[in-house]
Design an enzyme around this catalytic site. Structure first.
Site, PDB file in Angstrom:
ATOM      1  N   ASN A 203       0.814  -1.211   0.000  1.00  0.00           N
ATOM      2  CA  ASN A 203       0.000   0.000   0.000  1.00  0.00           C
ATOM      3  C   ASN A 203       0.851   1.267   0.000  1.00  0.00           C
ATOM      4  OD1 ASN A 203      -2.523  -1.171   0.003  1.00  0.00           O
ATOM      5  ND2 ASN A 203      -2.719  -1.190   2.221  1.00  0.00           N
ATOM      6  N   HIS A 289     -15.989  -0.083  -1.051  1.00  0.00           N
ATOM      7  CA  HIS A 289     -15.131  -0.850  -0.147  1.00  0.00           C
ATOM      8  C   HIS A 289     -15.931  -1.463   1.003  1.00  0.00           C
ATOM      9  CE1 HIS A 289     -11.893  -1.468   2.883  1.00  0.00           C
ATOM     10  NE2 HIS A 289     -11.189  -1.758   1.810  1.00  0.00           N
ATOM     11  N   GLU A 336     -16.240   6.201  -4.400  1.00  0.00           N
ATOM     12  CA  GLU A 336     -14.793   6.232  -4.178  1.00  0.00           C
ATOM     13  C   GLU A 336     -14.112   6.941  -5.342  1.00  0.00           C
ATOM     14  OE1 GLU A 336     -13.021   2.448  -3.120  1.00  0.00           O
ATOM     15  OE2 GLU A 336     -14.978   1.652  -2.553  1.00  0.00           O
ATOM     16  N   SER A 340     -10.960   0.020  -5.297  1.00  0.00           N
ATOM     17  CA  SER A 340      -9.793  -0.713  -4.814  1.00  0.00           C
ATOM     18  C   SER A 340      -9.472  -1.993  -5.561  1.00  0.00           C
ATOM     19  CB  SER A 340      -9.973  -1.036  -3.326  1.00  0.00           C
ATOM     20  OG  SER A 340     -11.115  -1.842  -3.121  1.00  0.00           O
ATOM     21  N   ASP A 365     -14.619   8.788  -0.904  1.00  0.00           N
ATOM     22  CA  ASP A 365     -13.524   8.049  -0.270  1.00  0.00           C
ATOM     23  C   ASP A 365     -12.309   8.143  -1.199  1.00  0.00           C
ATOM     24  OD1 ASP A 365     -11.692   6.041   0.480  1.00  0.00           O
ATOM     25  OD2 ASP A 365     -13.269   4.730   1.238  1.00  0.00           O
ATOM     26  N   HIS A 368      -7.608   5.525  -2.352  1.00  0.00           N
ATOM     27  CA  HIS A 368      -6.727   5.019  -3.412  1.00  0.00           C
ATOM     28  C   HIS A 368      -6.378   6.056  -4.480  1.00  0.00           C
ATOM     29  CE1 HIS A 368      -6.711   0.793  -2.146  1.00  0.00           C
ATOM     30  NE2 HIS A 368      -7.957   1.007  -1.742  1.00  0.00           N
ATOM     31  N   LYS A 399      -1.909   4.646   2.090  1.00  0.00           N
ATOM     32  CA  LYS A 399      -1.409   4.706   0.716  1.00  0.00           C
ATOM     33  C   LYS A 399      -0.519   5.928   0.495  1.00  0.00           C
ATOM     34  CE  LYS A 399      -4.965   1.810   0.551  1.00  0.00           C
ATOM     35  NZ  LYS A 399      -5.860   1.562   1.696  1.00  0.00           N
TER      36      LYS A 399
END
Length: 562
Positions: A203, A289, A336, A340, A365, A368, A399
């Protein structure tokens, strides 16, 4: 839940003789297969008077009678001895001319829990328990287990797991030995005796977890604050390092305020669980997620209506808004920045206008995409020029900084509400001051020096071109660090995992139920620490693995030692 979760097959000539009563007629024979979904009985001779029908049934052993209730009955005439019972050589019995009767559940299961306990009771059962990995997955343990013991599911999983742990794709207990950066040491020896691997499952997108200045910042804070934060945010859990981190995050995202959580998972639970209440509407992308999915359980328990829209589909979102928005008080759209598993970028360009039009709010979110896309690395919202239109931004430090912790940036009012209403923020210990200090330094380095972001983007483009040259289905403009390599066959995935790891390449194999069976994959994570030779080597080994399982037809080039 799949109803063959618990299954028995005869394993010896001690097989117990049963009588089965179908309506008022009784037949004697042996059970050749029994589970919560169905049971199969073998009878000597051809039984013509049983037709396919629905009947009341019960099974009688020497000691007990077990009611099956109403079941579907199907008759099969058997001309072969190829059944899971003792063979002719073992007992001299001619198996031709047998009748096989199968009874199947009409509802969720046949009530055979007590019979199954009977079969296992003395430890000498002539029936063999079957729960093999490949036939069953983790998803099978979320539903009814056929037992009145709440811990029965743990015993069943342990049986499957004992075999699963022998598979190369089992990832739950892979421990890292002392090592830093792009090449990690694992407690797994390669055939050449080495234990080092090029990390393609990390990550740490920008490499800050091993950056000397970041490590020094953590060590300095550790020396003055000690090991942990020593408390929750409402007691002794906040330090000057936490204050500075909050201030930096708010400045970076051009929002009035920020609040910290001890993980990204806790942040999603804490934000959505606090904000979404009775008569509120939550519309969320279908493949968000797991932490958001669990947060929606909290929201639903609070009385909110939570509905999914098709993945990254603005038309599906609009349809739900038109149908449901006017019947609810508040509305929050949840998605997101980058997803992911597949690395898709949220379609914010089309979603933001819809959110505004229907007087809703937008939750994003950025776990990532923060540190990956956008001119300054602020994610999909920056890339589409809609940063100011996102009401609530949630992210993690795993991350962007290779650390632990989560955050939210939003208006002063939202942050202050969460500060006193978010249970996962209040009722848990804060991240350690040393972690906050390390993240502060990592974000400073990232913000002041764009070479980290540029190197990451360059590596992603290079690796994506390599994957496409192998004929793998990935978009030419793919911008996420997450590069999925879809295999679609778990047996092939397991073979390929061994080849990749034996050659020192360590991506993450992803299997059902995390993804569907026909979408099992490797998740290669490209980082700024990789150089071109790392990426080339991984592509060569991946090509070798694809060739071994027949997913490509020719192999060009040769591998070299990692």
């Amino acid at each position: 839940m799949k109803q063959r979760l618990k299954r028995f097959l005869p394993k010896s000539k001690k097989a117990i003789i049963f009588q089965i009563t179908l309506n008022d007629q009784t037949y004697g024979g042996v059970v050749v297969d029994i589970s919560l979904a169905s049971a199969s009985f073998l009878f000597k001779g051809v039984v013509k008077d049983i037709e396919d029908h629905v009947a009341e049934a019960q099974i009688t052993t020497q000691n007990e009678t077990f009611s099956l209730g109403k079941v579907m009955v199907v008759r099969h005439e058997v001309q072969s001895a190829s059944l899971h019972i003792v063979s002719e050589e073992e007992d001299g019995t001619d198996r031709s001319g047998f009748t096989l009767i199968v009874v199947k559940a009409l509802k969720d299961h046949i009530p055979l829990e007590h019979l199954m306990k009977y079969l296992e009771s003395d430890g000498q059962s002539p029936y063999e328990f079957e729960l093999a990995h490949g036939k069953f997955t983790l998803a099978d343990f979320y539903g009814y287990s056929g037992s009145d013991d709440i811990l029965e599911k743990t015993r069943l999983l342990a049986r499957m797991q004992s075999e699963w742990k022998q598979k190369h794709s089992y990832q739950y207990e892979r421990y890292r030995l002392p090592s830093l950066g792009k090449r990690v040491r694992l407690d797994r020896l390669r055939p050449d005796g080495r234990d080092d691997y090029i990390a393609f499952g990390s990550n740490d997108y920008l490499g800050f977890a091993s950056h000397p200045e970041v490590i020094k910042a953590a060590q300095s804070a550790l020396a003055v604050y000690g090991m942990g934060s020593t408390g929750s945010p409402v007691s002794t859990g906040l330090s000057q390092e936490h204050r500075m981190l909050n201030e930096m995050l708010a400045r970076m995202f051009h929002k009035p305020s920020s609040l910290l959580f001890n993980s990204g998972y806790a942040a999603n639970l804490g934000i959505l669980g606090a904000l979404c209440r009775e008569k509120d509407l939550v519309l969320y992308d279908r493949i968000v997620h797991a932490s958001i999915q669990d947060a929606l359980v909290f929201a639903s328990a609070n009385g909110a209506t939570c509905l999914p829209f098709r993945h990254n589909d603005a038309d599906s979102l609009e349809s739900l808004l038109l149908e449901h928005r006017d019947h609810h008080r508040g509305c929050l759209v949840v998605t997101e920045g980058i997803f992911s598993m597949d690395g898709h970028i949220a379609n914010l360009e089309k979603m933001v206008p819809l959110v505004k039009k229907h007087h809703a709010r937008l939750f994003l979110d950025v776990a990532h995409d923060f540190g990956v896309i956008g001119e300054n690395g602020l994610g999909a919202a920056e890339m589409y020029g809609v940063l100011k239109d996102v009401d609530i931004i949630m992210g993690t430090f795993s991350k962007i900084a290779g650390a632990i912790g989560g955050f939210v940036v939003s208006s002063e009012e939202v942050v202050e509400y969460l500060r006193v209403m978010s249970r996962p923020h209040i009722f848990t210990v804060s991240i350690p001051p040393s972690t906050a200090a390390a993240v502060n330094k990592a974000l400073s380095l990232f913000w002041e020096d764009k070479s980290y972001l540029l190197k990451l983007k360059q590596n992603i483009r290079y690796f994506v071109r390599g994957l496409r040259s192998l004929g793998l289905p990935i978009d030419a403009d793919h911008q996420s660090t997450i590069c999925p390599v879809i295999i679609g066959d778990e047996a092939k995935l397991d073979i390929m995992t061994k080849i990749l790891y034996d050659h020192g390449v360590s991506p993450t194999p992803v299997v059902y139920p995390v993804v569907s069976r026909d979408r099992c994959r490797f998740r290669f994570t490209v980082t700024a620490l990789h150089d071109q030779s790392d990426l080339d080597y991984a592509l060569v080994v991946l090509r070798m693995a694809l060739l071994e399982v027949g997913l490509i037809k020719s192999l060009k080039g040769t591998s070299q030692s990692a």
